[in-house]
Design a protein around this motif. Sequence first.
Motif, PDB file in Angstrom:
ATOM      1  N   UNK A   1      50.312 -52.913 -73.790  1.00  0.00           N
ATOM      2  CA  UNK A   1      50.350 -54.363 -74.038  1.00  0.00           C
ATOM      3  C   UNK A   1      49.521 -55.078 -72.972  1.00  0.00           C
ATOM      4  N   UNK A   2      49.699 -54.652 -71.721  1.00  0.00           N
ATOM      5  CA  UNK A   2      48.925 -55.236 -70.619  1.00  0.00           C
ATOM      6  C   UNK A   2      47.428 -55.069 -70.867  1.00  0.00           C
ATOM      7  N   UNK A   3      47.021 -53.850 -71.290  1.00  0.00           N
ATOM      8  CA  UNK A   3      45.592 -53.585 -71.505  1.00  0.00           C
ATOM      9  C   UNK A   3      45.047 -54.366 -72.694  1.00  0.00           C
ATOM     10  N   UNK A   4      45.857 -54.532 -73.734  1.00  0.00           N
ATOM     11  CA  UNK A   4      45.392 -55.282 -74.906  1.00  0.00           C
ATOM     12  C   UNK A   4      45.140 -56.744 -74.537  1.00  0.00           C
ATOM     13  N   UNK A   5      45.902 -57.241 -73.567  1.00  0.00           N
ATOM     14  CA  UNK A   5      45.787 -58.647 -73.164  1.00  0.00           C
ATOM     15  C   UNK A   5      44.684 -58.843 -72.117  1.00  0.00           C
ATOM     16  N   UNK A   6      44.527 -57.866 -71.210  1.00  0.00           N
ATOM     17  CA  UNK A   6      43.564 -58.053 -70.108  1.00  0.00           C
ATOM     18  C   UNK A   6      42.246 -57.307 -70.304  1.00  0.00           C
TER      19      UNK A   6
ATOM     20  N   UNK B   1      36.516 -61.714 -74.720  1.00  0.00           N
ATOM     21  CA  UNK B   1      36.735 -62.417 -75.989  1.00  0.00           C
ATOM     22  C   UNK B   1      37.484 -61.564 -77.011  1.00  0.00           C
ATOM     23  N   UNK B   2      37.599 -60.267 -76.747  1.00  0.00           N
ATOM     24  CA  UNK B   2      38.346 -59.392 -77.662  1.00  0.00           C
ATOM     25  C   UNK B   2      39.796 -59.170 -77.223  1.00  0.00           C
ATOM     26  N   UNK B   3      40.245 -59.930 -76.202  1.00  0.00           N
ATOM     27  CA  UNK B   3      41.633 -59.794 -75.737  1.00  0.00           C
ATOM     28  C   UNK B   3      42.608 -60.349 -76.764  1.00  0.00           C
ATOM     29  N   UNK B   4      43.751 -59.728 -76.873  1.00  0.00           N
ATOM     30  CA  UNK B   4      44.823 -60.251 -77.718  1.00  0.00           C
ATOM     31  C   UNK B   4      45.718 -61.153 -76.882  1.00  0.00           C
ATOM     32  N   UNK B   5      46.462 -62.065 -77.539  1.00  0.00           N
ATOM     33  CA  UNK B   5      47.510 -62.746 -76.794  1.00  0.00           C
ATOM     34  C   UNK B   5      48.745 -61.836 -76.768  1.00  0.00           C
ATOM     35  N   UNK B   6      49.729 -62.188 -75.916  1.00  0.00           N
ATOM     36  CA  UNK B   6      50.858 -61.267 -75.718  1.00  0.00           C
ATOM     37  C   UNK B   6      51.584 -60.994 -77.031  1.00  0.00           C
ATOM     38  N   UNK B   7      51.751 -62.048 -77.821  1.00  0.00           N
ATOM     39  CA  UNK B   7      52.478 -61.868 -79.074  1.00  0.00           C
ATOM     40  C   UNK B   7      51.782 -60.860 -79.994  1.00  0.00           C
ATOM     41  N   UNK B   8      50.458 -60.986 -80.077  1.00  0.00           N
ATOM     42  CA  UNK B   8      49.696 -60.040 -80.918  1.00  0.00           C
ATOM     43  C   UNK B   8      49.808 -58.616 -80.371  1.00  0.00           C
TER      44      UNK B   8
ATOM     45  N   UNK C   1      56.339 -62.663 -72.128  1.00  0.00           N
ATOM     46  CA  UNK C   1      55.505 -63.714 -72.738  1.00  0.00           C
ATOM     47  C   UNK C   1      55.260 -64.877 -71.777  1.00  0.00           C
ATOM     48  N   UNK C   2      55.991 -64.900 -70.660  1.00  0.00           N
ATOM     49  CA  UNK C   2      55.894 -66.080 -69.785  1.00  0.00           C
ATOM     50  C   UNK C   2      55.208 -65.812 -68.448  1.00  0.00           C
ATOM     51  N   UNK C   3      54.919 -64.551 -68.151  1.00  0.00           N
ATOM     52  CA  UNK C   3      54.333 -64.258 -66.842  1.00  0.00           C
ATOM     53  C   UNK C   3      52.810 -64.151 -66.971  1.00  0.00           C
ATOM     54  N   UNK C   4      52.114 -64.149 -65.831  1.00  0.00           N
ATOM     55  CA  UNK C   4      50.665 -64.054 -65.879  1.00  0.00           C
ATOM     56  C   UNK C   4      50.287 -62.680 -66.435  1.00  0.00           C
ATOM     57  N   UNK C   5      49.161 -62.619 -67.140  1.00  0.00           N
ATOM     58  CA  UNK C   5      48.823 -61.390 -67.855  1.00  0.00           C
ATOM     59  C   UNK C   5      48.676 -60.210 -66.898  1.00  0.00           C
ATOM     60  N   UNK C   6      48.193 -60.465 -65.683  1.00  0.00           N
ATOM     61  CA  UNK C   6      48.042 -59.364 -64.738  1.00  0.00           C
ATOM     62  C   UNK C   6      49.386 -58.717 -64.386  1.00  0.00           C
ATOM     63  N   UNK C   7      50.452 -59.532 -64.404  1.00  0.00           N
ATOM     64  CA  UNK C   7      51.760 -58.999 -63.995  1.00  0.00           C
ATOM     65  C   UNK C   7      52.499 -58.242 -65.095  1.00  0.00           C
ATOM     66  N   UNK C   8      51.959 -58.293 -66.323  1.00  0.00           N
ATOM     67  CA  UNK C   8      52.643 -57.602 -67.433  1.00  0.00           C
ATOM     68  C   UNK C   8      52.879 -56.131 -67.095  1.00  0.00           C
ATOM     69  N   UNK C   9      51.895 -55.521 -66.424  1.00  0.00           N
ATOM     70  CA  UNK C   9      52.012 -54.082 -66.151  1.00  0.00           C
ATOM     71  C   UNK C   9      53.187 -53.745 -65.226  1.00  0.00           C
ATOM     72  N   UNK C  10      53.712 -54.766 -64.505  1.00  0.00           N
ATOM     73  CA  UNK C  10      54.834 -54.518 -63.595  1.00  0.00           C
ATOM     74  C   UNK C  10      56.197 -54.701 -64.261  1.00  0.00           C
ATOM     75  N   UNK C  11      56.192 -55.144 -65.532  1.00  0.00           N
ATOM     76  CA  UNK C  11      57.469 -55.334 -66.229  1.00  0.00           C
ATOM     77  C   UNK C  11      58.134 -53.975 -66.420  1.00  0.00           C
ATOM     78  N   UNK C  12      59.410 -53.893 -66.091  1.00  0.00           N
ATOM     79  CA  UNK C  12      60.143 -52.634 -66.226  1.00  0.00           C
ATOM     80  C   UNK C  12      61.086 -52.679 -67.412  1.00  0.00           C
ATOM     81  N   UNK C  13      61.390 -51.518 -67.919  1.00  0.00           N
ATOM     82  CA  UNK C  13      62.404 -51.418 -68.973  1.00  0.00           C
ATOM     83  C   UNK C  13      63.752 -51.210 -68.291  1.00  0.00           C
TER      84      UNK C  13
END
Length: 533
Positions: A442-447, A454-461, A499-511
């Motif tokens: 998800x992080x890579x698709x966004x960043x 220009x080919x980046x997706x938004x988080x929802x996508x 969905x609310x954090x900066x795109x760079x930080x998505x990769x740090x989200x834990x399950x």
Amino acid sequence: MPRIAELAIYDGNIITMNPSKPGAESLSTMNGIFLAVGSNRKVKKTLGKDTFILNLKGKTVLPGLIDCHVHLVKYGLQKTEIDLRNVKSIRELKGRLTRKVSSSAKGSWIVGHGWDQDRFEEKRYPTRLDLDEVAEENPVVLTRVCGHICVVNTAALRIAGISRETGPIHGGQIDMDPETGEPTGILRESAQDLLWKAVPPPTLKELEAAVLAACRDAVKVGLTSIHCLVDSSSEISALRTLRKRKKLPLRLSILPPRELLESLTALGITTGFGDDYLRIGPVKIFADGSLGARTAALAQDYSDDPGNKGIMIFNQDELNDIVEKAHKSDLQVAIHAIGDRAIEFALSAVENASSRFPRKDHRHRIEHASVLNRPLIKRMKDLNVIASIQPTFTISDFWVPQRVGPERARLVYPFKTLTKSGVVIAGSSDCPTEILNPILGIHAAVTRGGSVPEESLNVNEAVEAFTFNAAYASFEEESKGSIEVGKLADFVVLSEDITQISSERIKDVRVEMTVIGGRIVYTRRGFVTRYRP
Ligand SMILES: [Zn+2]
């Protein structure tokens, strides 16, 4: 029968991925499916005295994550092999091999994977002579990161019976030293099969252990379903045995190899055969190689290798026959096609099959679909072909502009253009080529690691690619891919609102927690404890 929940969560930030009811604060489950989804008040009505209740204190919940392309058994087996990812020189590779040799029985096979000559300071392929220096008596096979090339030592060549006498290989190549005429140790594409035939296959027990080890990793990163590529019927046996013993913690959809197509059709087995935990998915067919190894089939020469257009595994007629056979037997196909020429062939094969044997909803897939152009994207949409994409490739494959030049690079992994054109994109990792972790996808698709922003997706996508779209890619969007009453109760709790954090930080989200069929299969240490409202 009273409808009493077995499990419920309260005060969550639930992102349902159901466009008609996108948010909720509470949910409950019964018999493995969602019983109620909505406000705390609404869900409270489904609770009983034995309901297990968790208070999420505002934490984010997503539908269970799905990875559409994982070599699960291979990944599990590789956990016991030498890992050569991030090795920076042939010298370092030899060092790791030396250590493995010293801990291995004399004469036993040594298997490794993950090297990439582009990362080596020597900037060349390793050879059998490099390996011989540190491993004379143990046969050694080290697979490149892409899986399309391997290097072996002299002992391995000898056991496999590969020599200067070995004739040309259909769909592959044994590299020969131009001076001595002897094999260099590099085997490409189907030439690798000669070698693997000589390696003793893993036992059923080893296969089962590999699957379980891989599944344990998968649930820790929030995966609740995996589309799993297998290489042989013995891998399918291992999966079936585990299913029978109720040992599979997550849901698997099997992609059998093309070699098993005849057996499947003879038995009348179609895509979807199986149950909620183990089922037959599409048949996997290779059309070409990889960009990294310059074996992906391009319409024009490689920009960094004039005269080379890569390798097509089949000609158009052969590919048409295979796809048609699967298609008319109600099997979905998943065609590995990376280069634009291979994608063109794959689409023509789907077009041929659909026009001869019209089928309303075939959902044939192209795996990777990397080097695209606008006419190909339009054909994908018109033929209703799904793109099975690996967003982390946009970061790992930093050399793409060198391989194909800046003009073609613009539409390599063009996620946004595909989405806008109406092509369904389903997310995956291609683990073990990449790390098994959909959050990184998800992080890579966004960043995209900054490449072609220009080919980046938004988080929802991006989340949709790893949930709803991935469920659609296996005909399971009615039971998976969103949090809705009546669907399978598969969901994950995240450490932060993705969905609310900066795109760079998505990769740090834990399950924090993974729930499959209403059963908690993973909880991170220190995460919430039991609670009643
Ligand atoms: Zn793959």
